[in-house]
Scaffold this active site. Structure first.
Site: not given
Length: 288
Positions: A155, A190, A211, A214, A216
């Protein structure tokens, strides 16, 4: 008086004068479960001390951009359980999942069709969708807040010196028919942060930290219950072993390959690209 057999009863009785009935209920249940746990495992003094030390270090790891206690709740499945209990999908509503620890930066308003990718590193992708209520009526003007990891699994807040601020974030306003669309890149799986107490816990239990890939989405509008959900990439590793138990089968979609130069040019995307459609069904806000 305190004794082993009646320990929970004695402590629970001390909350008898609590004026907040909900607080009394929660504390009483917490004490009963905690005392039952200690008795069930026969907790030693050394183990109790180690547990206190672990929780202390968890708190010490928290800062303005890191919430280790949320991470601990995530990997124990508590976050997902609380989210699921409080946001049960009824009448065909889209299922919810955890917000995650990276929604710490306000997403910038963007126009429909804009790209949230400010770097250009990754497989280009078009995301489309439509927000409707459980009766099938469009929710025009719904806010669709999106954020995601990049093609390397990071991120923006994890690499502030390497990528632009608010990369792969955007807040879109659905049109009168509830439709939205934006350009981005296909996210990668990640790992959650492992440099703290939660990472040591995962290592001690031989669990991986990853994870599944995806995007969000947080959808809100007057009169509806705000929905926090994920759009999972079909075929991503770790769909069946997501570190925070966030995957729900109904949220997995194919990011289909598209080879159409004319369409790509019209969208402002290179050809070929990936495309995914994610219809969203929201539920009415609770009365009162």
């Amino acid at each position: 008086m305190f004794d082993e057999e009646h320990s929970a009863d004695v402590v629970a009785a001390s909350f008898g004068a609590t004026p907040d009935e909900r607080l009394k209920e929660i504390l009483t249940s917490l004490v009963r479960h905690a005392h039952a746990f200690v008795k069930d495992v026969g907790l030693t003094t050394e183990e109790w001390t180690a547990g206190i030390r672990f929780l202390t270090e968890t708190g010490q790891k928290c800062d303005a951009t890191r919430q280790e206690f949320i991470l601990l709740s995530d990997v124990l499945g508590v976050s997902m359980l609380v989210e699921t209990i409080n946001n049960r999908a009824e009448d065909g509503g889209t299922e919810s999942t955890v917000e995650g620890p990276f929604h710490m930066v306000a997403s910038p308003p963007r126009a429909l069709g804009d790209s949230i990718d400010l770097v250009g590193n990754g497989e280009p992708c078009l995301v489309t969708g439509r927000v409707v209520d459980t009766a099938g009526r469009p929710v025009g003007g719904a806010s669709v807040d999106v954020w995601q990891a990049d093609a390397d699994g990071f991120y923006d807040v994890q690499r502030p010196d390497e990528v632009p601020r608010q990369n792969l974030r955007g807040r879109f306003t659905a049109d009168a028919d509830g439709r939205f669309h934006f350009r981005t890149v296909v996210p990668r799986f990640y790992p959650i942060p492992t440099d703290g107490p939660v990472g040591r816990l995962l290592g001690a239990t031989r669990r991986h930290p990853n994870r599944a890939a995806h995007i969000h989405l947080e959808v809100s509008a007057p009169g509806i219950r705000t929905l926090t959900t994920h759009l999972f990439v079909d075929g991503s590793p770790y769909l069946d072993s997501d570190a925070v138990f966030g995957v729900k089968e109904s949220l997995i979609r194919e990011f289909a390959p598209v080879d159409d130069p004319a369409r790509a040019a019209g969208l402002g995307l290179p050809n070929p690209f990936r495309a995914v459609d994610f219809p969203i069904v929201v539920q009415p806000a609770a009365a009162g």
